[in-house]
Design a protein around this motif. Structure first.
Motif, PDB file in Angstrom:
ATOM      1  N   SER A  49      29.355  50.171  40.633  1.00  0.00           N
ATOM      2  CA  SER A  49      28.897  49.294  39.563  1.00  0.00           C
ATOM      3  C   SER A  49      29.972  48.597  38.599  1.00  0.00           C
ATOM      4  N   THR A  50      29.540  47.708  37.630  1.00  0.00           N
ATOM      5  CA  THR A  50      30.704  46.983  37.038  1.00  0.00           C
ATOM      6  C   THR A  50      31.262  48.035  35.999  1.00  0.00           C
ATOM      7  N   LYS A  52      34.486  50.491  20.057  1.00  0.00           N
ATOM      8  CA  LYS A  52      34.037  50.734  21.341  1.00  0.00           C
ATOM      9  C   LYS A  52      34.481  52.004  22.157  1.00  0.00           C
ATOM     10  N   LYS A  92      33.585  50.152  37.644  1.00  0.00           N
ATOM     11  CA  LYS A  92      34.780  49.550  37.910  1.00  0.00           C
ATOM     12  C   LYS A  92      35.614  49.323  36.428  1.00  0.00           C
ATOM     13  N   SER A  98      43.654  45.348  33.863  1.00  0.00           N
ATOM     14  CA  SER A  98      42.602  44.726  33.335  1.00  0.00           C
ATOM     15  C   SER A  98      41.454  44.635  34.856  1.00  0.00           C
ATOM     16  N   LEU A  99      40.276  44.374  34.173  1.00  0.00           N
ATOM     17  CA  LEU A  99      39.302  44.273  35.436  1.00  0.00           C
ATOM     18  C   LEU A  99      39.529  43.264  36.370  1.00  0.00           C
ATOM     19  N   ALA A 100      40.212  42.142  36.037  1.00  0.00           N
ATOM     20  CA  ALA A 100      40.450  41.180  36.862  1.00  0.00           C
ATOM     21  C   ALA A 100      41.521  41.535  38.017  1.00  0.00           C
ATOM     22  N   TYR A 149      39.848  43.799  40.537  1.00  0.00           N
ATOM     23  CA  TYR A 149      38.969  42.884  41.494  1.00  0.00           C
ATOM     24  C   TYR A 149      40.247  42.173  42.299  1.00  0.00           C
ATOM     25  N   ARG A 150      41.319  41.945  41.940  1.00  0.00           N
ATOM     26  CA  ARG A 150      42.468  41.127  42.731  1.00  0.00           C
ATOM     27  C   ARG A 150      42.687  42.257  43.745  1.00  0.00           C
ATOM     28  N   ALA A 202      40.194  42.668  46.455  1.00  0.00           N
ATOM     29  CA  ALA A 202      40.148  41.598  47.357  1.00  0.00           C
ATOM     30  C   ALA A 202      41.260  41.848  48.180  1.00  0.00           C
TER      31      ALA A 202
END
Lengths: 376, 425
Positions: free
Chosen positions: B398-399, B326, B402, B412-414, B417-418, B421
């Motif tokens: 876009s995702t 990947k 990100k 991590s992506l999470a 996002y945190r 937020a």
């Protein structure tokens, strides 16, 4: 168990809400491959739950933490209307399963991304305020716990807690999933026919290696095609488009016709459906062998599809997928094949979920092999 | 000569597989006993007649599945001397194993886009444009790096067009010397140059009549030939080399290039008027390294394909090996990925292909990945609100953007996002 993740922006398939329920419902039937149970009652419960708590994060396997613990919840057995689960039993069994470890649970996952076991874990996850992982251990419906990627990867499912329809709890500790399945099945059949389960506490690092990725969002994408399908040919085009760009593979129309006979094969636990061809297949006959799910299909006595590839039936009157309990003689149907993800096609998986695992005496022939020029 | 002939006949008898050798005109010059028994040459001819629009001598090696009376997987090797195509060898593969069955699915046909895999929005847009314009007669220019699948797109456009029953003729303008390219494209009259056949020969444009011609690597065409091509586009008539009469042709032109034509126009190496003629519908195919989310899908697609063709059990990559695939940069795009999968399936016998089984160039990329992740640690200090805002603008909302930013920050992506937020961004 506190998990608050406020996502924003472009997460069409990352944050579930009410709009996911109907697509997931149709997707859960299609991926049930005839079985998996009907999850209609769960759509009502979920609707209610999403009215109270509008969103639920859906985590990609890449997003989960290696060191965190994740758990599964699900339903097994046949549901009886009087004692439908509410999701709250899931909270208790999850707490019981959790008590065996010191850390928190950071999210839930499903073992079976089909039938009732797509929607039920979403309901429980929302109730306990945990995200759900976008992946599963079967990629479709199968009847037994050892037919999971956990078993193929030699990973156990304990701690494993069952709650029966009377509200009794059972802690199972069989490390061997086959033994666990036998014990769980015995309890469920003795105690009212169905049970809820929770357990399989697993570290994120292991789940990344075990689960089949993105099967929940795939179920939703698949289900969307059935909501306003337009014409049958539009439905097929859309199914092909959605499935082509997934870890499954392009869906293929196997047959169109009218159900002529639905029969039980005496003494053994098999059913058959015979479909008589219409239009261009007028002189052809299609037969599906069923044992819980649609397992093997023949066109004019030649193999047309085999488990673990999915064989799903679409009612041509409604253009919706149907479970085997809804089939009737005289129904006009289309039979669609969907290649199983590669994790289910490997030798060590076929031993437990290939044709021979169900007593069929012939080697597995994949859809991609049977229709090579269609795929490549 | 006699000795080597007899030697070859005897040796190939013991191989157990069918072998046939064809000259550049696809005429049979040798076949072994097994090939005779399997009727290999005639079945190959039937197949190529059925799919006249496909070219079978553009790649040095590829696989085919012959049908009728029963499916037969074969391998084809094309031979070249310099740029000249010499002929090909056909080999059956694992003839003694169970034959692959290949019924045609009930009513569905491969629409040409079946083998173009990916969810990348830019790829989906390219497919959508190609689908939309396929039924028209507009000229199409497909742009993208080498190996992105430009010919597959061109074929798909043809398959979806009203010309699908006509021929699809592909020619690589960069692979043929300029002196030969003109006669290849427009044909020649008998005796028009030394070595020419006395009967003359129709060119690709004539062969593509009522169908589609695919001019690959059009950016490599000389300016003098560009002028001739422009005339054909304007007049819809061709003139054979050495000929005097003009021949009408009804051909749709799909061209492709990986070169920057605008730059070539600036330098005077590509005609502006021709560019406008061929560029009516431009289609851009994104590079594989910019659509990392598609890599796993393609890996699965090719794993299944080569497991079947090599008559082996289905296998997959280990989690670690897949991660490496990947993040590899795939300069050779989808073609390189396909070759890597075929290579791995050939050299590894394990059900799970491990990092050790990957080709050296990919294994070497581990070191550079490690280095860059060390660099990332430096920036992985939590940015303040303004810094994060700036980074978000830089990497787009876009995702994918990100994901790239999360990767850059080594989080991590999470977590990203945190942070978003938390800063209420």
């Amino acid at each position: 168990m506190n998990y608050h993740l406020k996502l924003r922006g472009d997460y069409e398939l990352k944050l579930m809400d009410k709009s996911w329920i109907e697509p997931l419902y149709w997707g859960s039937i299609f991926l049930g491959s005839g079985g998996g149970g009907n999850s209609e009652f769960l759509t009502f419960l979920l609707n209610e739950q999403f009215s109270k708590k509008p969103t639920l994060p859906l985590l990609d396997l890449d997003e989960i933490k290696n060191e965190s613990e994740y758990a599964t919840v699900g339903l097994m057995g046949s549901l009886i209307e009087e004692t439908f689960p509410t999701g709250f039993e899931g909270i208790n069994i999850l707490e019981r399963a959790k008590s065996s470890i010191k850390s928190n649970i950071d999210g839930l996952f499903t073992l079976e991304a089909a039938g009732v076991n797509i929607l039920y874990p979403i309901l429980v996850a929302s109730l306990v305020d945990l995200p759900l992982i976008d992946g599963d251990a079967m990629g479709r419906a199968f009847p037994e716990l050892h037919m999971t990627t956990f078993y193929f990867n030699k990973h156990h499912l304990i701690p494993f807690v069952i709650s029966d329809s009377q509200g009794h709890y059972y802690d199972l500790n069989e490390k061997d999933i086959f033994m666990l399945e036998l014990t769980a099945r015995r309890i469920v059949s003795q105690q009212g026919g169905y049970g809820s389960f929770a357990g399989a506490l697993t570290k994120g690092a292991n789940l990344k290696r075990i689960l089949i990725p993105r099967t929940i969002s795939f179920a939703a994408e698949l289900g969307k095609t059935f909501i306003s399908p337009g014409s049958y040919s539009e439905l097929i085009e859309n199914l092909m488009m959605v499935s082509k760009n997934s870890l499954y593979g392009t869906a293929v129309e196997l047959f169109i016709g009218i159900i002529e006979r639905i029969e039980n094969i005496e003494n053994i636990d098999w059913e058959t459906i015979t479909i008589k061809g219409t239009n261009t297949s007028e002189n052809s006959t299609f037969k599906i062998l069923i044992k819980n799910e649609n397992l093997i299909a023949y066109r004019n006595n030649k193999v047309a599809a085999m488990v673990p590839d999915l064989i799903s039936i679409v009612n041509l009157e409604t253009l919706k997928p149907v479970t085997n309990t809804e089939l009737q003689e005289g129904m006009k149907v289309s039979v669609i094949g969907l290649p199983a993800p590669i994790a289910l096609k490997k030798e060590k998986a076929l031993e437990f979920i290939g044709p021979t695992a169900f007593g069929y005496k012939s080697r597995y022939e994949s859809l991609e092999e049977l229709y090579f020029s269609y795929y490549y | 000569m006699q000795l080597s002939q007899q030697f070859i006949e005897q040796t190939t008898r013991y191989i157990g597989e069918g072998i046939a050798l064809l000259n550049s005109e696809d005429e049979l010059i040798f076949e072994n006993v097994t090939a005779k028994e399997e009727n290999l040459y005639h079945r190959y001819q039937n197949y190529t007649n059925q799919f006249k629009n496909k070219k079978y001598n553009t790649q040095t090696e590829f696989n085919l599945m012959l049908s009728d009376p029963n499916p037969l997987p074969i391998k084809i090797n094309n031979f070249y001397f310099s740029d000249q195509y010499l002929g090909k060898a056909l080999y059956t593969t694992n003839i003694n194993r169970n034959m692959v069955k290949d019924f045609r699915p009930a009513n569905i046909h491969n629409n040409g886009f079946q083998g173009i895999i990916g969810n990348d929005p830019r790829l989906l847009k390219a497919i959508s444009i190609a689908n939309q314009i396929a039924p028209t007669n507009s000229t199409v220019l497909i742009r993208g790096e080498s190996g992105t699948g430009k010919e597959k797109f061109a074929e798909a456009v043809h398959q979806q067009s009203l010309r699908k029953d006509g021929p699809f003729i592909a020619i690589n303008c960069a692979a043929i010397p300029e002196t030969l390219l003109e006669s290849e494209l427009f044909g020649y009259e008998g005796g028009s140059f030394t070595g020419a056949s006395s009967q003359g020969k129709p060119g690709k444009f004539e062969l593509a009549d009522k169908g589609t011609i695919f001019l690959d690597e059009i950016g490599d065409m000389s300016t003098s030939l560009q002028a001739k091509l422009l005339r054909v586009l304007q007049d819809k008539r061709i003139e054979r080399v050495g000929g005097t009469k003009t021949i009408p042709v009804d051909v749709r032109i799909v061209s492709a290039t990986n070169r920057n034509l605008e730059e070539l126009i600036q330098k005077g190496q590509f005609r502006k008027d021709l560019f406008y003629r061929i560029n009516v519908i431009p289609i851009y195919i994104p590079e594989l390294r910019t659509r990392t989310n598609d890599i796993e899908l393609l890996v699965n697609y090719f794993l299944k394909k080569y497991s079947i063709l090599n008559r082996k059990n289905f296998r997959s990559f280990s989690y670690e090996a897949l991660e490496l695939l990947k993040f590899y940069s795939w300069q050779g795009n989808v073609r390189e990925l396909e070759n890597v999968i075929e290579y791995c399936l050939t050299i590894s016998n394990q059900e799970e292909i491990a990092i050790e089984d990957l080709p050296i160039q990919i294994k070497q990329s581990i070191r550079s990945t490690k280095q860059s992740s060390e660099e990332n640690v430096i920036v992985s200090k939590k940015p303040n609100k303004n810094e994060l805002k700036e980074l978000l603008n830089k990497y787009e909302a876009s995702t994918d953007g990100k994901k790239m930013l999360a990767q850059h920050l080594n989080i991590s992506l999470a977590t990203l996002y945190r942070w978003i937020a938390k800063y209420n961004l």
